[in-house]
Motif scaffolding. Structure first.
Motif, PDB file in Angstrom:
ATOM      1  N   LEU A  76       0.773  -1.340  -0.049  1.00 48.40           N
ATOM      2  CA  LEU A  76       0.053   0.028   0.019  1.00 48.40           C
ATOM      3  C   LEU A  76       0.792   1.378   0.029  1.00 48.40           C
ATOM      4  O   LEU A  76       0.305   2.315  -0.068  1.00 48.40           O
ATOM      5  CB  LEU A  76      -1.002   0.108   1.171  1.00 48.40           C
ATOM      6  N   THR A  77       2.089   1.254   0.105  1.00 43.31           N
ATOM      7  CA  THR A  77       2.964   2.500   0.229  1.00 43.31           C
ATOM      8  C   THR A  77       4.025   2.523  -0.800  1.00 43.31           C
ATOM      9  O   THR A  77       5.212   2.967  -0.500  1.00 43.31           O
ATOM     10  CB  THR A  77       3.696   2.411   1.596  1.00 43.31           C
ATOM     11  N   SER A  79       5.667   3.617  -4.075  1.00 41.13           N
ATOM     12  CA  SER A  79       5.604   4.944  -4.948  1.00 41.13           C
ATOM     13  C   SER A  79       5.400   4.807  -6.247  1.00 41.13           C
ATOM     14  O   SER A  79       5.624   3.543  -6.641  1.00 41.13           O
ATOM     15  CB  SER A  79       6.776   5.682  -4.652  1.00 41.13           C
ATOM     16  N   ASP A  86      12.123   6.068  -2.439  1.00 41.99           N
ATOM     17  CA  ASP A  86      11.504   5.588  -1.281  1.00 41.99           C
ATOM     18  C   ASP A  86      10.413   4.308  -1.908  1.00 41.99           C
ATOM     19  O   ASP A  86       9.287   4.533  -1.378  1.00 41.99           O
ATOM     20  CB  ASP A  86      10.842   6.325  -0.272  1.00 41.99           C
TER      21      ASP A  86
ATOM     22  N   TYR B  84       1.789   7.695   4.964  1.00 45.37           N
ATOM     23  CA  TYR B  84       1.966   7.704   3.455  1.00 45.37           C
ATOM     24  C   TYR B  84       1.003   8.247   2.559  1.00 45.37           C
ATOM     25  O   TYR B  84       1.332   9.105   1.583  1.00 45.37           O
ATOM     26  CB  TYR B  84       2.334   6.342   3.136  1.00 45.37           C
ATOM     27  N   ARG B  85      -0.199   8.355   2.866  1.00 43.58           N
ATOM     28  CA  ARG B  85      -1.430   8.774   2.363  1.00 43.58           C
ATOM     29  C   ARG B  85      -1.226  10.500   2.251  1.00 43.58           C
ATOM     30  O   ARG B  85      -1.419  11.097   1.205  1.00 43.58           O
ATOM     31  CB  ARG B  85      -2.779   8.660   3.200  1.00 43.58           C
ATOM     32  N   LYS B  88       3.061  10.911   0.665  1.00 49.40           N
ATOM     33  CA  LYS B  88       3.660   9.977  -0.568  1.00 49.40           C
ATOM     34  C   LYS B  88       5.004   9.333  -0.335  1.00 49.40           C
ATOM     35  O   LYS B  88       5.458   9.442  -1.144  1.00 49.40           O
ATOM     36  CB  LYS B  88       3.292  10.781  -1.743  1.00 49.40           C
ATOM     37  N   SER B  89       5.192   9.275   0.907  1.00 52.54           N
ATOM     38  CA  SER B  89       6.508   8.535   1.142  1.00 52.54           C
ATOM     39  C   SER B  89       6.620   8.041   2.615  1.00 52.54           C
ATOM     40  O   SER B  89       5.752   8.384   3.281  1.00 52.54           O
ATOM     41  CB  SER B  89       7.676   9.839   1.349  1.00 52.54           C
TER      42      SER B  89
END
Lengths: 174, 100
Positions: A76-77, A79, A86, B84-85, B88-89
């Motif tokens: 879900l994370t 990029s 990352d 992250y939401r 974005k990292s």
């Protein structure tokens, strides 16, 4: 060297290799697989220490739940850009000057712990396995440890509901 | 296998997990390093039980630590997803809104 000593050395080497891989590998998927190897090694050590129930629970909870949670978190994370810093790789270059400090600090603490263990008097070699099978654990959980047991259930429920609330995507109002 | 050897292994595993928690930049792998530390502590609990230093309380402590570690990793990973939401990292160096 007796076979049991060789077995223990192999198990500890496996566990240590898994931990080192989880801590140093830059590809996040490989680091995760190394972590699973570490969990398996610890479960094997639990079996070698005749705590079979804890070993099975370790496999079920850590490999079956925690590692799968980490897989989903990685999924879900991700990029979008494959070359971004990352995405699939943990970041190199290291954290400016922090990486050697971190490794040194961990080495100092590990060395201190090993020193403390060495200085303690050596107890007698492993005697008969003390009582601790599933029946003993069950009885203790229902008599002496019933309150922590119930509190742990409530805590688990609260933590998992809370995790869902934190992680769920807010529905956009139209 | 002696108590010393298992405890030294547990100490080494704890140090490895600590090194990972201090150097990893990805927040998810940071949580994984914390799990390594907790497993090392569990190992020493079970070792103390096996070599007769404590009764079955050692096993039960390890069991409860397992349960709590599972709950904590669930919440921690949910937090990482929420961060992250917004950012974005998952780079820990970029989570610095409260800094200064």
């Amino acid at each position: 060297m007796t076979p049991s000593q060789i077995g223990f050395l192999l198990l500890s080497a496996l566990t240590l290799a898994g931990a080192l891989g989880a801590v140093t590998l830059s590809n996040i998927t490989r680091a995760l697989l190394s972590l699973v190897l570490f969990f398996l090694g610890v479960a094997g050590l639990f079996f070698a220490l005749r705590a079979e129930f804890i070993g099975v629970v370790q496999v079920l909870v850590y490999i079956g739940a925690v590692a799968v949670l980490i897989v989903f978190a990685i999924a879900l994370t991700r990029s979008a850009a494959p070359g971004s810093s990352d995405g699939a790789r943990d970041d190199l270059p290291p954290l400016s000057s922090f990486r050697p400090v971190g490794v040194l600090g961990a080495g100092l603490i590990g060395g201190g712990l090993v020193l403390a263990v060495m200085r303690a008097t050596e107890p007698a070699a492993a005697g008969a396995t003390p009582a601790g099978g599933a029946d003993v654990i069950g009885r203790e959980l229902m008599t002496r440890y019933v309150l922590p047991f119930e509190i742990a259930s409530v805590l688990l429920t609260a933590a998992l509901v809370g995790a869902v609330v934190i992680a769920v995507d807010e529905v956009k109002r139209r | 296998m002696t108590l010393h050897s298992v405890l030294i292994l547990s100490a080494l595993l704890f140090a490895v997990g600590l090194a990972g928690a201090l150097t990893r930049r990805n927040a998810i792998l940071l949580l994984a390093s914390i799990e390594i530390m907790m497993n090392a502590a569990n190992l020493s609990f079970v070792a103390f039980w096996r070599f007769g230093q404590i009764d079955a309380s050692g096993l039960l402590f390890a069991l409860f630590t397992l349960v709590i570690a599972g709950a904590e990793s669930a919440v921690g990973l949910a937090l990482v997803i929420a961060v992250y939401r917004h950012l974005k990292s998952v780079d820990v160096q970029r989570i610095d809104t409260l800094r200064g």
